[in-house]
Write a protein that holds these residues in place. Sequence first.
Motif, PDB file in Angstrom:
ATOM      1  N   THR A 128       6.030   9.375   2.016  1.00  0.00           N
ATOM      2  CA  THR A 128       6.900  10.153   2.911  1.00  0.00           C
ATOM      3  C   THR A 128       7.359   9.369   4.139  1.00  0.00           C
ATOM      4  O   THR A 128       8.080   9.910   4.986  1.00  0.00           O
ATOM      5  CB  THR A 128       6.200  11.434   3.403  1.00  0.00           C
ATOM      6  OG1 THR A 128       5.112  11.065   4.264  1.00  0.00           O
ATOM      7  CG2 THR A 128       5.661  12.270   2.250  1.00  0.00           C
ATOM      8  N   GLY A 129       6.937   8.129   4.261  1.00  0.00           N
ATOM      9  CA  GLY A 129       7.319   7.314   5.416  1.00  0.00           C
ATOM     10  C   GLY A 129       8.838   7.223   5.534  1.00  0.00           C
ATOM     11  O   GLY A 129       9.547   7.185   4.522  1.00  0.00           O
TER      12      GLY A 129
ATOM     13  N   THR B 140      -0.562  11.278   3.261  1.00  0.00           N
ATOM     14  CA  THR B 140      -2.008  11.068   3.120  1.00  0.00           C
ATOM     15  C   THR B 140      -2.608  10.569   4.434  1.00  0.00           C
ATOM     16  O   THR B 140      -1.893  10.032   5.290  1.00  0.00           O
ATOM     17  CB  THR B 140      -2.279  10.001   2.044  1.00  0.00           C
ATOM     18  OG1 THR B 140      -1.696   8.758   2.504  1.00  0.00           O
ATOM     19  CG2 THR B 140      -1.675  10.382   0.700  1.00  0.00           C
TER      20      THR B 140
ATOM     21  N   SER C 197       5.684  17.014   6.624  1.00  0.00           N
ATOM     22  CA  SER C 197       5.367  16.331   5.366  1.00  0.00           C
ATOM     23  C   SER C 197       3.905  16.498   4.964  1.00  0.00           C
ATOM     24  O   SER C 197       3.435  15.834   4.038  1.00  0.00           O
ATOM     25  CB  SER C 197       5.682  14.836   5.511  1.00  0.00           C
ATOM     26  OG  SER C 197       5.040  14.318   6.655  1.00  0.00           O
TER      27      SER C 197
ATOM     28  N   PRO D 288       0.847  -1.203   0.000  1.00  0.00           N
ATOM     29  CA  PRO D 288       0.000   0.000   0.000  1.00  0.00           C
ATOM     30  C   PRO D 288       0.880   1.250   0.000  1.00  0.00           C
ATOM     31  O   PRO D 288       1.927   1.282   0.657  1.00  0.00           O
ATOM     32  CB  PRO D 288      -0.792  -0.113   1.304  1.00  0.00           C
ATOM     33  CG  PRO D 288      -0.694  -1.539   1.704  1.00  0.00           C
ATOM     34  CD  PRO D 288       0.641  -2.009   1.217  1.00  0.00           C
TER      35      PRO D 288
HETATM   36  C1  LIG Z   1      10.004  16.010   6.198  1.00  0.00           C
HETATM   37  C2  LIG Z   1       9.253  14.919   6.912  1.00  0.00           C
HETATM   38  C3  LIG Z   1       8.736  15.169   8.179  1.00  0.00           C
HETATM   39  C4  LIG Z   1       8.034  14.185   8.859  1.00  0.00           C
HETATM   40  N1  LIG Z   1       7.542  14.463  10.099  1.00  0.00           N
HETATM   41  C5  LIG Z   1       6.836  13.524  10.753  1.00  0.00           C
HETATM   42  C6  LIG Z   1       6.308  13.794  12.044  1.00  0.00           C
HETATM   43  O1  LIG Z   1       6.487  14.864  12.617  1.00  0.00           O
HETATM   44  N2  LIG Z   1       5.594  12.821  12.644  1.00  0.00           N
HETATM   45  C7  LIG Z   1       5.377  11.605  12.056  1.00  0.00           C
HETATM   46  O2  LIG Z   1       4.706  10.749  12.648  1.00  0.00           O
HETATM   47  N3  LIG Z   1       5.895  11.318  10.842  1.00  0.00           N
HETATM   48  C8  LIG Z   1       6.602  12.239  10.181  1.00  0.00           C
HETATM   49  N4  LIG Z   1       7.127  11.945   8.950  1.00  0.00           N
HETATM   50  C9  LIG Z   1       6.936  10.604   8.370  1.00  0.00           C
HETATM   51  C10 LIG Z   1       5.740  10.482   7.400  1.00  0.00           C
HETATM   52  O3  LIG Z   1       5.352  11.704   6.856  1.00  0.00           O
HETATM   53  C11 LIG Z   1       4.561   9.847   8.106  1.00  0.00           C
HETATM   54  O4  LIG Z   1       4.902   8.536   8.475  1.00  0.00           O
HETATM   55  C12 LIG Z   1       3.277   9.776   7.275  1.00  0.00           C
HETATM   56  O5  LIG Z   1       2.220   9.383   8.125  1.00  0.00           O
HETATM   57  C13 LIG Z   1       3.352   8.815   6.094  1.00  0.00           C
HETATM   58  O6  LIG Z   1       2.227   9.049   5.240  1.00  0.00           O
HETATM   59  P1  LIG Z   1       2.309   8.699   3.680  1.00  0.00           P
HETATM   60  O7  LIG Z   1       0.952   8.909   3.121  1.00  0.00           O
HETATM   61  O8  LIG Z   1       3.409   9.423   3.040  1.00  0.00           O
HETATM   62  O9  LIG Z   1       2.594   7.133   3.754  1.00  0.00           O
HETATM   63  P2  LIG Z   1       3.604   6.259   2.883  1.00  0.00           P
HETATM   64  O10 LIG Z   1       4.985   6.733   3.078  1.00  0.00           O
HETATM   65  O11 LIG Z   1       3.123   6.120   1.508  1.00  0.00           O
HETATM   66  O12 LIG Z   1       3.448   4.855   3.635  1.00  0.00           O
HETATM   67  C14 LIG Z   1       3.854   4.681   4.951  1.00  0.00           C
HETATM   68  C15 LIG Z   1       3.404   3.302   5.440  1.00  0.00           C
HETATM   69  O13 LIG Z   1       1.981   3.247   5.495  1.00  0.00           O
HETATM   70  C16 LIG Z   1       1.480   2.248   4.608  1.00  0.00           C
HETATM   71  N5  LIG Z   1       0.272   2.806   3.975  1.00  0.00           N
HETATM   72  C17 LIG Z   1       0.167   3.964   3.274  1.00  0.00           C
HETATM   73  N6  LIG Z   1      -1.109   4.176   2.918  1.00  0.00           N
HETATM   74  C18 LIG Z   1      -1.830   3.132   3.405  1.00  0.00           C
HETATM   75  C19 LIG Z   1      -3.204   2.768   3.379  1.00  0.00           C
HETATM   76  N7  LIG Z   1      -4.116   3.530   2.768  1.00  0.00           N
HETATM   77  N8  LIG Z   1      -3.583   1.629   3.988  1.00  0.00           N
HETATM   78  C20 LIG Z   1      -2.686   0.834   4.620  1.00  0.00           C
HETATM   79  N9  LIG Z   1      -1.370   1.126   4.678  1.00  0.00           N
HETATM   80  C21 LIG Z   1      -0.950   2.260   4.082  1.00  0.00           C
HETATM   81  C22 LIG Z   1       2.602   1.954   3.628  1.00  0.00           C
HETATM   82  O14 LIG Z   1       2.535   0.640   3.117  1.00  0.00           O
HETATM   83  C23 LIG Z   1       3.820   2.166   4.521  1.00  0.00           C
HETATM   84  O15 LIG Z   1       4.074   1.029   5.295  1.00  0.00           O
HETATM   85  C24 LIG Z   1       7.851  12.914   8.249  1.00  0.00           C
HETATM   86  C25 LIG Z   1       8.376  12.670   6.981  1.00  0.00           C
HETATM   87  C26 LIG Z   1       9.067  13.655   6.308  1.00  0.00           C
HETATM   88  C27 LIG Z   1       9.598  13.347   4.939  1.00  0.00           C
END
Ligand SMILES: Cc1cc2nc3c(=O)[nH]c(=O)nc-3n(C[C@H](O)[C@H](O)[C@H](O)COP(=O)(O)OP(=O)(O)OC[C@H]3O[C@@H](n4cnc5c(N)ncnc54)[C@H](O)[C@@H]3O)c2cc1C
Length: 476
Positions: A81-82, A148, A143, A76
């Motif tokens: 950004t994970g 999302t 992020s 998924p």
């Molecule tokens: C500059 C920066 C700052 C950040 N600051 C923070 C912060 O302050 N706090 C924090 O907690 N995190 C932070 N993060 C990490 C990141 O943004 C979070 O983990 C965010 O929640 C990930 O969301 P995403 O949509 O990008 O998920 P993705 O990176 O696409 O996926 C992350 C994980 O979730 C799973 N996933 C994604 N969508 C779904 C879905 N619909 N159903 C089931 N599983 C799914 C994926 O398989 C993966 O294992 C930061 C990252 C960056 C780059």
Amino acid sequence: MTGIERLRGIEEGDVAALAARIGSDAVSWPAPSRYLEEPRGKLAGHPASALVRPRNTGEVARILAFCHERRIPVVPYGGGTGLVGGQVMADLPPLVLSLERMRAIRSLSPADGVMVVEAGAVLAEVQAAAAAHDRLFPLSMASEGSCTIGGNLATNAGGVQVLRYGNARALCLGIEAVLADGRIHHGLRSLHKDNTGYDLRDLLIGSEGTLGVITAATLKLHMRPRAHATAFLAVASPSAALDLLHAALAALDERLTAFELISEQSFVFMAEKLPAIRRPFGTAPAWSVLMEAAGSEAGELEERLLGMIEAALAEGQVTDGRLARSERERREFWHFRESIPLANRAVGAIVSHDISLPLGTIPAFLRDAPAQIRRIAPVRINAFGHLGDGNLHYNFFPPEGRDRREYAALAAALSERLYELVTARGGSISAEHGIGRFRARDLARFADPAALAAMRAIKAALDPRGILNPGAVLAG
Ligand SMILES: Cc1cc2nc3c(=O)[nH]c(=O)nc-3n(C[C@H](O)[C@H](O)[C@H](O)COP(=O)(O)OP(=O)(O)OC[C@H]3O[C@@H](n4cnc5c(N)ncnc54)[C@H](O)[C@@H]3O)c2cc1C
């Protein structure tokens, strides 16, 4: 046989069969390279991965049923950004399932204080939709323009306002998700109380795509604060910062929304790599805090904040400080804080961590840990983060003038030493980023054995063929 060995990578024939079922415009093979990257460039996805972009929950169900039958791994994907490699799989070519076409706000009720959004909605869009109805969706992080809601829930994300509003779990009342075999869990409830057995919502939150694909969520809205009071303060030590946190909680109680600790190393990296970003202090303080309170009345907030700061100045806990005098200045303070990860990336960490500790142990940890770590290598350490939540980003960099690649072989030993120090103090090896692939072996080593066995049993029950995000969270 490990979980991954029971699977097979997606092949051209599978892609064609999938395209015939849900439309060729929804499927790409190979997946465009941006779906195979992660923010720190530490892991690249398998080049023969395929991409599918379903339009609705029914399509997600058909895709998972298809992959379950053929034993094809599914990763998924939200905003990518994970920070722990959960969204990138290298061992076998998986089907990357992006939720980007499912980003509708299905409903928003200010009266009920809830909104229902699809998993692919970008966090900043969700915040804006709530604000348009004079409500606050308080999850907030650097992020937020890309991540999302599905990813936020799958990682149980935190961010800068957890102190007041809690993390993603605390902001979610219900979830719609598709399970590994294609069954849909219709859990979009908006109840504040519901004690009807095991809570599938709570299991899916933080499961990092290993137990189901989240397709929509009911989110909890808060009243929008009318005013903020924000201060950037140089403090005498981490111990003084902790005293200040307690004083701030006493003065402001639940109005205190953020309390961030920042080390001198952060200022040094910011000056070196992002000199155009305005710094709150001319000389970098050894330690500083960025704190913010939110409420209905600006005068009262400022009065309480200033009263507390004056007392802390008199007692020597605070040595210098700035109060944001305008919204622009407030944004500048936060821009500085939120740019620290970018400066870190520009310097290039050997290895990064996201730990949490019982609050009272943090000053001694910050005092003692560097010497223990530097027995392995003479690293520079950048410690910063959400002190109010006991959560620190604790990242290791090569000595000045050296390259991180020279120390790559020591990264695992450095992390292991750190995690020993953290767990000995009752802390956690992952406060908010999750486990993903980068921390799966550490989880296997440091988790409570009974908890680990229960996790494996839950995984086997909900995803018996192991197709969902194999290798993430549970190693092997
Ligand atoms: C500059 C920066 C700052 C950040 N600051 C923070 C912060 O302050 N706090 C924090 O907690 N995190 C932070 N993060 C990490 C990141 O943004 C979070 O983990 C965010 O929640 C990930 O969301 P995403 O949509 O990008 O998920 P993705 O990176 O696409 O996926 C992350 C994980 O979730 C799973 N996933 C994604 N969508 C779904 C879905 N619909 N159903 C089931 N599983 C799914 C994926 O398989 C993966 O294992 C930061 C990252 C960056 C780059």
